[in-house]
Write a protein that holds these residues in place. Structure first.
Motif, PDB file in Angstrom:
ATOM      1  N   ASN A 143       0.825  -1.580   0.025  1.00  0.00           N
ATOM      2  CA  ASN A 143      -0.141  -0.188  -0.094  1.00  0.00           C
ATOM      3  C   ASN A 143       1.219   1.245   0.331  1.00  0.00           C
ATOM      4  OD1 ASN A 143      -3.280  -0.459   0.093  1.00  0.00           O
ATOM      5  ND2 ASN A 143      -2.236  -1.937   1.654  1.00  0.00           N
ATOM      6  N   TYR A 144       1.996   1.027   0.737  1.00  0.00           N
ATOM      7  CA  TYR A 144       2.954   2.308   0.790  1.00  0.00           C
ATOM      8  C   TYR A 144       3.282   2.912  -0.057  1.00  0.00           C
ATOM      9  CZ  TYR A 144       5.900   6.038   3.378  1.00  0.00           C
ATOM     10  OH  TYR A 144       6.333   7.109   3.504  1.00  0.00           O
ATOM     11  N   LEU A 145       4.401   2.220  -0.533  1.00  0.00           N
ATOM     12  CA  LEU A 145       5.277   1.886  -1.919  1.00  0.00           C
ATOM     13  C   LEU A 145       4.543   2.057  -3.367  1.00  0.00           C
ATOM     14  CD1 LEU A 145       7.847  -1.277  -1.266  1.00  0.00           C
ATOM     15  CD2 LEU A 145       8.316   1.216  -1.008  1.00  0.00           C
ATOM     16  N   GLU A 146       3.815   1.594  -3.493  1.00  0.00           N
ATOM     17  CA  GLU A 146       2.059   1.693  -5.000  1.00  0.00           C
ATOM     18  C   GLU A 146       2.243   2.906  -5.121  1.00  0.00           C
ATOM     19  OE1 GLU A 146      -1.872   0.945  -6.769  1.00  0.00           O
ATOM     20  OE2 GLU A 146      -1.850   1.782  -4.934  1.00  0.00           O
ATOM     21  N   ASP A 147       1.919   3.855  -4.209  1.00  0.00           N
ATOM     22  CA  ASP A 147       1.654   5.795  -4.027  1.00  0.00           C
ATOM     23  C   ASP A 147       3.139   6.051  -4.249  1.00  0.00           C
ATOM     24  OD1 ASP A 147      -1.299   5.546  -4.612  1.00  0.00           O
ATOM     25  OD2 ASP A 147      -1.017   5.879  -1.454  1.00  0.00           O
ATOM     26  N   PHE A 148       4.053   5.962  -3.685  1.00  0.00           N
ATOM     27  CA  PHE A 148       5.309   6.024  -3.688  1.00  0.00           C
ATOM     28  C   PHE A 148       6.271   5.899  -5.632  1.00  0.00           C
ATOM     29  CE2 PHE A 148       9.769   5.755  -3.273  1.00  0.00           C
ATOM     30  CZ  PHE A 148      10.333   7.098  -2.925  1.00  0.00           C
ATOM     31  N   VAL A 149       6.086   4.361  -5.174  1.00  0.00           N
ATOM     32  CA  VAL A 149       6.446   4.801  -7.211  1.00  0.00           C
ATOM     33  C   VAL A 149       6.535   5.661  -8.146  1.00  0.00           C
ATOM     34  CG1 VAL A 149       7.145   2.425  -9.224  1.00  0.00           C
ATOM     35  CG2 VAL A 149       7.570   1.800  -6.253  1.00  0.00           C
ATOM     36  N   LYS A 150       5.258   5.301  -7.585  1.00  0.00           N
ATOM     37  CA  LYS A 150       4.104   6.857  -8.563  1.00  0.00           C
ATOM     38  C   LYS A 150       5.340   7.577  -9.151  1.00  0.00           C
ATOM     39  CE  LYS A 150       0.000   4.422  -8.863  1.00  0.00           C
ATOM     40  NZ  LYS A 150      -1.489   4.883  -7.913  1.00  0.00           N
ATOM     41  N   THR A 151       6.561   8.209  -7.888  1.00  0.00           N
ATOM     42  CA  THR A 151       6.197   9.777  -8.078  1.00  0.00           C
ATOM     43  C   THR A 151       7.937   9.713  -8.425  1.00  0.00           C
ATOM     44  OG1 THR A 151       7.569   8.984  -6.023  1.00  0.00           O
ATOM     45  CG2 THR A 151       4.971  10.073  -5.260  1.00  0.00           C
ATOM     46  N   LEU A 152       8.617   8.969  -8.511  1.00  0.00           N
ATOM     47  CA  LEU A 152       9.790   8.553  -9.002  1.00  0.00           C
ATOM     48  C   LEU A 152       9.991   8.764 -10.841  1.00  0.00           C
ATOM     49  CD1 LEU A 152      10.865   5.445  -7.471  1.00  0.00           C
ATOM     50  CD2 LEU A 152      11.226   7.686  -6.578  1.00  0.00           C
ATOM     51  N   SER A 153      11.282   8.869 -11.203  1.00  0.00           N
ATOM     52  CA  SER A 153      11.620   8.890 -13.010  1.00  0.00           C
ATOM     53  C   SER A 153      11.114   7.664 -13.424  1.00  0.00           C
ATOM     54  CB  SER A 153      13.041   9.141 -12.886  1.00  0.00           C
ATOM     55  OG  SER A 153      14.356   9.230 -12.074  1.00  0.00           O
TER      56      SER A 153
END
Length: 390
Positions: A250-260
């Motif tokens: 749940n946490y990583l799904e949102d974070f990965v979207k912020t990466l290049s």
């Protein structure tokens, strides 16, 4: 207290000659010698000054971590001792892979029981060492995760991991009598995760790969455990691990979207490399080598070439592949690599992302309830296998 620093983990099986002591008051400083291996990490910590709980799912998982705490000293029946002439593991309805080996057939009944104890201990020891790794990673995430809710949840997970180390260690010392050293490839994977400066790679390596695989491995051993203490212990650990994996996804799904795109590819490659190590190198050979008179390489080749063992290893990834897909790390560049490993087919298996709150909030089950649930699950698996083979 004496602390001995070493350049690596022990290489030999560690036997415990004295009765396990659970009361620290029985120990004097002269009784204790700690063996420590030092590692260094360029860990970058972060404060969080707004204390904002931005995701109610993570907050709820944190609350559940507090509510569903169990005490390894009193919630497990440590008075139970499994009969010494009965195996710790085994499913009567399923074929035992080692039965095809002449060396196993030539063992006496007593030698087969001894082999069972050692093979079980070797696997449980890897669980123990992996849980210590998870303990260290969770404590790092408290420091370096950038958001308040991640820090709070990682703090609760750190206590969970300490409890897991406690119960696996106690079972091995008190009920089996020895530890096996850590698998060198598991050690290398833990080192890579612990010493990386990027907090999200720690998340990916531990929460998604190692804990996802552990969740499947714990479940498999729980189903085959004949010792009710071991079965219940594993069930309680599984309950905790399910929350941990769910949190990571749940946490990583949102974070990965912020990466290049370049950063995503880097993390996708890291996850793939961790899966390669986990699938083809985390193979335990020492008990087989000792008791079945095989070299380590012969034992490894047997497990790699055995259909039942290969099916089990692939089954482990049914808990990992859909989660990698959900968080966006099954990129076009790594998909062919997973296909070559033979595990891409699991990408559409059920994901741990969708939280079954009814299941995850159940009160702690009794040993009798754990056995009944385990027997029912095992019957369904055997029925499905029979239908697939017919």
């Amino acid at each position: 207290m004496k602390i001995t620093k070493t350049d690596g983990p022990p290489k030999d099986v560690l036997y415990f000659d004295e009765e396990y002591k659970d009361d620290e008051l029985d120990l004097s400083p002269q009784d204790v010698e700690d063996v420590a291996e030092i590692f260094k990490t360029p860990l970058t910590g972060s404060y969080n000054w707004d204390y904002t709980v931005a995701d109610n799912r993570i907050k709820k998982l944190y609350e559940l971590g507090k509510e569903l705490n169990w005490n390894g000293s009193i919630d497990l029946d440590w008075d139970y001792n499994h009969p010494k002439d009965e195996p710790l593991l085994g499913i009567d309805e399923a074929p035992y892979p080692h039965e095809q080996l002449d060396a196993w057939k030539n063992l006496t009944d007593e030698e087969k029981i001894e082999f069972d104890r050692h093979e079980t201990a070797e696997v449980l020891s890897q669980f123990l060492h992996g849980e210590q790794g998870a303990l260290l990673v969770a404590s790092q995430i408290v420091s370096c995760a950038p958001t308040f809710n991640a820090k709070m949840y990682a703090a609760s997970q750190t206590f969970d991991e300490a409890r897991h180390v406690e119960v696996f260690n106690r079972y091995l010392q008190e009920k089996v009598g020895f530890h096996y050293p850590i698998n060198p490839n598991l050690k290398a994977l833990l080192d890579k995760i612990l010493t990386d400066e990027r907090w999200d790679l720690k998340f990916i390596g531990m929460q998604i790969i190692i804990e996802g695989l552990a969740l499947a491995a714990f479940t498999n051993m729980k189903l085959s455990a004949r010792d009710p203490l071991l079965k219940t212990l594993l069930h309680y650990v599984i309950r905790d691990e399910a929350r941990h994996v769910t949190f990571g996804i749940n946490y990583l799904e949102d974070f990965v979207k912020t990466l290049s795109p370049e950063e995503i590819e880097e993390r996708a490659q890291f996850a793939y490399e961790a899966c390669v190590i986990s699938r083809d190198r985390l193979i335990n050979t020492r008990a087989m080598s000792k008791h079945l008179k095989m070299t380590d390489e012969e034992a490894r080749e047997f497990q790699l070439g055995n259909g039942a063992m290969d099916q089990f290893r692939s089954f482990l990834f049914s808990r990992v592949m859909p989660n990698l897909k959900k968080i966006g790390l099954l990129t076009d560049s790594v998909r062919p690599k997973y296909e070559a490993l033979g595990i891409l087919e699991y990408e559409n298996a059920p994901s741990d992302f969708e939280i079954d709150w009814a299941e995850i909030t159940k009160p702690l089950e009794s040993s009798e309830q754990v056995k009944a649930e385990s027997d029912e699950m095992l019957a369904e698996i055997i029925k499905a296998q029979e239908a697939a083979n017919s």
